[in-house]
Design a protein around this motif. Structure first.
Motif, short mmCIF file in Angstrom:
data_model
loop_
_atom_site.label_atom_id
_atom_site.label_comp_id
_atom_site.label_asym_id
_atom_site.label_seq_id
_atom_site.Cartn_x
_atom_site.Cartn_y
_atom_site.Cartn_z
N TYR A 214 5.46 2.21 16.26
CA TYR A 214 5.84 2.56 14.80
C TYR A 214 6.86 3.62 14.45
O TYR A 214 7.43 3.91 13.63
CB TYR A 214 4.80 2.63 13.93
CG TYR A 214 3.77 1.57 13.88
CD1 TYR A 214 4.29 0.19 13.26
CD2 TYR A 214 2.50 1.38 14.59
CE1 TYR A 214 3.42 -0.86 13.24
CE2 TYR A 214 1.72 0.17 14.57
CZ TYR A 214 2.01 -0.92 13.78
OH TYR A 214 1.17 -2.01 13.88
N VAL B 58 -6.63 1.63 6.99
CA VAL B 58 -6.01 1.28 8.44
C VAL B 58 -6.96 0.97 9.55
O VAL B 58 -6.79 0.29 10.20
CB VAL B 58 -5.27 2.36 8.86
CG1 VAL B 58 -3.90 2.36 8.07
CG2 VAL B 58 -5.89 3.74 9.06
N ALA C 276 -0.38 -1.98 7.50
CA ALA C 276 0.41 -1.39 6.35
C ALA C 276 1.92 -1.65 6.43
O ALA C 276 2.27 -1.81 5.39
CB ALA C 276 0.12 0.28 6.68
N1 LIG Z 1 1.22 5.89 14.20
C1 LIG Z 1 1.53 5.07 13.12
N2 LIG Z 1 2.50 4.97 12.46
C2 LIG Z 1 2.76 4.23 11.20
N3 LIG Z 1 1.97 3.30 11.11
C3 LIG Z 1 0.89 3.10 11.65
C4 LIG Z 1 0.61 3.84 12.79
N4 LIG Z 1 -0.58 3.40 13.39
C5 LIG Z 1 -1.08 2.58 12.67
N5 LIG Z 1 -0.07 2.20 11.78
C6 LIG Z 1 -0.31 1.09 10.90
O1 LIG Z 1 -1.89 0.78 10.84
C7 LIG Z 1 -2.00 -0.70 10.77
C8 LIG Z 1 -3.09 -0.84 11.59
O2 LIG Z 1 -2.70 -0.55 13.08
P1 LIG Z 1 -3.66 -1.28 14.24
O3 LIG Z 1 -3.46 -0.74 15.44
O4 LIG Z 1 -5.19 -1.41 13.77
O5 LIG Z 1 -3.07 -2.81 14.17
P2 LIG Z 1 -1.50 -3.34 14.61
O6 LIG Z 1 -1.07 -2.10 15.28
O7 LIG Z 1 -0.99 -3.91 13.37
O8 LIG Z 1 -1.98 -4.35 15.60
P3 LIG Z 1 -2.83 -4.16 17.16
O9 LIG Z 1 -2.69 -2.90 17.62
O10 LIG Z 1 -4.04 -4.82 16.98
O11 LIG Z 1 -1.79 -4.85 18.05
C9 LIG Z 1 -0.49 -1.11 11.45
O12 LIG Z 1 -0.17 -2.47 11.27
C10 LIG Z 1 0.49 -0.04 11.04
O13 LIG Z 1 1.03 -0.42 9.74
#
Ligand SMILES: Nc1ncnc2c1ncn2[C@@H]1O[C@H](COP(=O)(O)OP(=O)(O)OP(=O)(O)O)[C@@H](O)[C@H]1O
Ligand SMILES: [Mg+2]
Length: 448
Positions: free
Chosen positions: A346, A383, A390
């Motif tokens: 991200y 989250v 998100a």
């Molecule tokens: N460091 C970060 N910066 C910005 N947004 C974040 C960050 N970490 C998580 N998110 C938001 O939180 C959401 C959930 O994170 P999560 O790791 O559970 O799922 P993912 O990254 O979408 O998928 P996966 O990790 O299962 O491949 C993400 O889709 C992202 O929108």
């Protein structure tokens, strides 16, 4: 309507005690007045009897007017033939000689009097007392009887509050215990030393906890089985796509690549589902080892380093501490890796990602701080929900943080995500585990 059971009990018992107190107070007040009044009457009768016994002659013939105290009784003695009193203790007061025998009330000199008249063959004796004085004396005596109740009533209220609070403390404690139930590690509530009234309640909660644990476990098993079953056909699909690749005509290449990306996405979703199902499983029985957390952190950085360099991301681990955690090593590795991979995924190219370790009481924390866009505050609480993303523009299954949370809960740790508060945009992801303290004797070499 009072909602709190404790307040209901306090008010009900307090009011009951107060009503009893007031009724008791009123009746003792009245009884005391009646009693004092009877005593004062008895005194009038006794004085009259003394006069008959020859004491009348002892009264001075011409006492000074107004020499008598207002509160004293007035004695008037008449002889049968006399027109004026034979003796009187206060000549200024003219009582009617023909007052009816026994007790009666008369008005003399604008004052009301209670008078006792005794008719003897040789004399008529009258003993009188001001009604106002009698009222004052009876009221004084009656008021004294109210003191104990006035003092006791507030004390009883305090006692009621204390007793009710003490009795219901167990209930409050039970509420706190139910609230503290760890969904990741469902354990029945203790039943020893529980009052009989609460025991059935705890029994029901424990049965519910049992059913909940069974259904959670069933759900977890189903997810694990489904993901496992899906893996085989998907691998076959992947192989067939690979075999087909050379035979796809140029015009269909783009659609074919899209198909392959779809297969890859499904593959990673299934892999994440499996990881989540494993992370959710109870830890009991699994062999745990002493995991060096700083090694995990440097390993996680090393894993993403090639990708980070390619994207111009400055990633580094600083402020390391030496700390160990008792766990399955791959679990801790996966939790830290998921946080790091989120930061890499991200954060836009050219950004910075810092990893830090610090001791926090008996916990050790790893913080992953990025310079990405951060997360809308309104979405932050969600989250950790499964499948929540998100930012749907970036590819992901939305399970990574759920896996991290499950792993943290598995070892009594915690994980939080917050926006940076140092004026820059970005996320501070923090995961903490209980430190396994180094035991001197255990750490010493076996031969020593
Ligand atoms: N460091 C970060 N910066 C910005 N947004 C974040 C960050 N970490 C998580 N998110 C938001 O939180 C959401 C959930 O994170 P999560 O790791 O559970 O799922 P993912 O990254 O979408 O998928 P996966 O990790 O299962 O491949 C993400 O889709 C992202 O929108
Ligand atoms: Mg993720």
């Amino acid at each position: 309507m009072i909602k709190s059971l404790r307040n209901q009990l306090v008010v009900a018992l307090g009011l009951l005690v107060s009503v009893i107190g007031v009724v008791q107070g009123v009746s003792s007040y009245q009884l005391s007045r009646t009693g004092t009044s009877a005593l004062l009457d008895l005194r009038l009768e006794q004085v009259a009897a003394r006069m008959r016994d020859g004491y009348a002659e002892g009264i001075p013939e011409n006492p000074a007017r107004g020499s008598q105290d207002d509160r004293d009784v007035v004695v008037v003695v008449w002889k049968p033939d006399g027109q004026y009193p034979f003796r009187t203790t206060d000549p200024s007061l003219h009582f009617p000689r023909d007052a009816k025998p026994g007790f009666s009330g008369v008005d003399v000199n604008d004052e009301h009097w209670r008078i006792f008249t005794r008719q003897e063959p040789t004399m008529t004796i009258q003993v009188a007392q001001r009604s106002s004085v009698r009222r004052q004396l009876t009221t004084e005596a009656a008021t004294l009887t109210l003191w104990p109740i006035a003092v006791l009533l507030p004390l009883v209220w305090i006692a009621v509050v204390l007793v009710v609070r003490r009795s219901l403390r167990q209930l409050t404690q039970l509420g706190a215990e139910v609230q503290a139930i760890d969904m990741g590690n469902l354990q029945p509530l203790p039943t020893v030393g529980v009052p009989t009234e609460i025991a059935p309640f705890i029994h029901s909660i424990n049965m519910m906890i049992g059913r909940l644990a069974t259904s959670i476990e069933k759900e977890r098993k189903f997810i694990a089985d489904a993901a496992h079953e899906l893996r085989t056909p998907l691998t076959a699909l992947q192989l067939q796509a690979d075999n087909l690749a050379p035979h796809i005509v140029r015009g269909n290449q783009e659609r074919f690549q899209e198909l392959r990306r779809g297969i890859a996405r499904s593959g990673s979703l299934i892999a994440q589902l499996l990881r989540l199902a494993r992370a959710d499983a109870p830890v009991n029985g699994a062999p745990l080892s002493r995991v060096d957390l700083s090694e995990i952190v440097t390993g996680a950085v090393a894993d993403v380093l090639p990708l980070a360099i390619a994207r111009g991301l400055d990633i580094g681990a600083e402020e390391m501490v030496s700390a160990h955690v008792r766990a399955i090593e791959t679990d801790i590795g996966m939790a830290v890796k998921n946080l790091v991979s989120n930061a890499v995924r991200y954060t836009p190219d050219g950004g910075t990602i810092d990893l830090r370790m610090r001791r926090d009481g008996d916990m050790v924390r790893v913080e992953v701080i990025d310079t990405g866009p951060g997360i809308d505050e309104a979405l932050l609480p969600r989250v950790f929900d499964r499948f929540f993303r998100a930012n749907p523009d970036v590819e992901g299954s939305g399970l990574g943080l759920s896996i991290v949370k499950a792993i943290a809960a598995r070892y009594g740790g915690d994980v939080t995500l917050r926006n940076r508060d140092d004026g820059r945009s970005g996320i501070v992801a923090s995961i903490g585990f209980p430190v396994e303290e180094v035991n001197e004797s255990a750490a010493a070499p076996a031969s020593a």
